[in-house]
Each structure stands twice: as C-alpha cells, then as structure tokens.
Write a protein that holds these residues in place. Structure first.
Motif, PDB file in Angstrom:
ATOM      1  N   GLU A 142       0.810  -1.210   0.000  1.00 29.68           N
ATOM      2  CA  GLU A 142       0.000   0.000   0.000  1.00 29.68           C
ATOM      3  C   GLU A 142       0.851   1.271   0.000  1.00 29.68           C
ATOM      4  O   GLU A 142       0.466   2.281  -0.590  1.00 29.68           O
ATOM      5  N   ASP A 143       2.029   1.242   0.633  1.00 30.24           N
ATOM      6  CA  ASP A 143       2.816   2.462   0.748  1.00 30.24           C
ATOM      7  C   ASP A 143       4.203   2.387   0.108  1.00 30.24           C
ATOM      8  O   ASP A 143       4.971   3.341   0.196  1.00 30.24           O
ATOM      9  N   HIS A 144       4.546   1.258  -0.542  1.00 27.57           N
ATOM     10  CA  HIS A 144       5.849   1.143  -1.198  1.00 27.57           C
ATOM     11  C   HIS A 144       5.859  -0.035  -2.179  1.00 27.57           C
ATOM     12  O   HIS A 144       4.939  -0.838  -2.194  1.00 27.57           O
ATOM     13  N   HIS A 145       6.920  -0.093  -2.980  1.00 29.94           N
ATOM     14  CA  HIS A 145       7.158  -1.208  -3.903  1.00 29.94           C
ATOM     15  C   HIS A 145       8.535  -1.784  -3.589  1.00 29.94           C
ATOM     16  O   HIS A 145       9.502  -1.040  -3.443  1.00 29.94           O
ATOM     17  N   ALA A 197      20.090  -6.754  -8.346  1.00 29.43           N
ATOM     18  CA  ALA A 197      19.807  -5.487  -7.675  1.00 29.43           C
ATOM     19  C   ALA A 197      18.470  -5.592  -6.972  1.00 29.43           C
ATOM     20  O   ALA A 197      17.616  -6.393  -7.355  1.00 29.43           O
ATOM     21  N   LYS A 198      18.294  -4.776  -5.932  1.00 28.35           N
ATOM     22  CA  LYS A 198      16.997  -4.671  -5.282  1.00 28.35           C
ATOM     23  C   LYS A 198      16.848  -3.263  -4.752  1.00 28.35           C
ATOM     24  O   LYS A 198      17.839  -2.569  -4.505  1.00 28.35           O
ATOM     25  N   ALA A 199      15.593  -2.823  -4.625  1.00 25.53           N
ATOM     26  CA  ALA A 199      15.319  -1.469  -4.139  1.00 25.53           C
ATOM     27  C   ALA A 199      13.926  -1.414  -3.540  1.00 25.53           C
ATOM     28  O   ALA A 199      13.053  -2.198  -3.915  1.00 25.53           O
ATOM     29  N   ARG A 200      13.726  -0.506  -2.625  1.00 25.24           N
ATOM     30  CA  ARG A 200      12.398  -0.205  -2.092  1.00 25.24           C
ATOM     31  C   ARG A 200      12.049   1.198  -2.548  1.00 25.24           C
ATOM     32  O   ARG A 200      12.787   2.145  -2.283  1.00 25.24           O
ATOM     33  N   LEU A 201      10.935   1.321  -3.243  1.00 29.14           N
ATOM     34  CA  LEU A 201      10.515   2.590  -3.809  1.00 29.14           C
ATOM     35  C   LEU A 201       9.222   3.046  -3.130  1.00 29.14           C
ATOM     36  O   LEU A 201       8.318   2.219  -2.924  1.00 29.14           O
ATOM     37  N   PRO A 202       9.099   4.338  -2.820  1.00 27.87           N
ATOM     38  CA  PRO A 202       7.864   4.824  -2.210  1.00 27.87           C
ATOM     39  C   PRO A 202       6.722   4.813  -3.220  1.00 27.87           C
ATOM     40  O   PRO A 202       6.935   4.899  -4.427  1.00 27.87           O
ATOM     41  N   GLU A 203       5.518   4.735  -2.723  1.00 29.29           N
ATOM     42  CA  GLU A 203       4.329   4.782  -3.566  1.00 29.29           C
ATOM     43  C   GLU A 203       4.105   6.226  -4.018  1.00 29.29           C
ATOM     44  O   GLU A 203       4.374   7.164  -3.280  1.00 29.29           O
ATOM     45  N   GLY A 204       3.671   6.394  -5.231  1.00 28.02           N
ATOM     46  CA  GLY A 204       3.308   7.721  -5.727  1.00 28.02           C
ATOM     47  C   GLY A 204       4.307   8.269  -6.728  1.00 28.02           C
ATOM     48  O   GLY A 204       5.361   7.688  -6.975  1.00 28.02           O
ATOM     49  N   VAL A 205       3.976   9.397  -7.293  1.00 36.25           N
ATOM     50  CA  VAL A 205       4.779  10.017  -8.334  1.00 36.25           C
ATOM     51  C   VAL A 205       5.995  10.721  -7.757  1.00 36.25           C
ATOM     52  O   VAL A 205       7.067  10.709  -8.346  1.00 36.25           O
ATOM     53  N   ALA A 206       5.867  11.326  -6.613  1.00 32.49           N
ATOM     54  CA  ALA A 206       6.980  12.084  -6.013  1.00 32.49           C
ATOM     55  C   ALA A 206       8.134  11.149  -5.720  1.00 32.49           C
ATOM     56  O   ALA A 206       9.273  11.421  -5.887  1.00 32.49           O
TER      57      ALA A 206
END
Length: 36
Positions: free
Chosen positions: A11-14, A27-36
C-alpha cells in the motif's frame, strides 16, 4: 542474457528486484508509492 524484474506492491511502497536467468539477484530497491 535474460533479465527478470519482480515488483511486490504494498500500500505504501514497492519492493523491486532484478534477477538473471540463473536466479542470481543483481539489484533490489524499495521505492515509495506515488509520483513524487
């Protein structure tokens, strides 16, 4: 070379992961949800 991308969408990240054809994580990463 084949590459595979996985996206675990919460709900709040990928959580994104890139792997090669042998299953090795490149590679791995945690990305925030949304355009910003």
């Amino acid at each position: 070379m084949q590459l595979f991308v996985g996206d675990d969408w919460a709900e709040d990240h990928h959580d994104v992961e890139l792997m090669d054809s042998s299953g090795r994580r490149l590679a791995k990463a945690r990305l925030p949800e949304g355009v910003a």
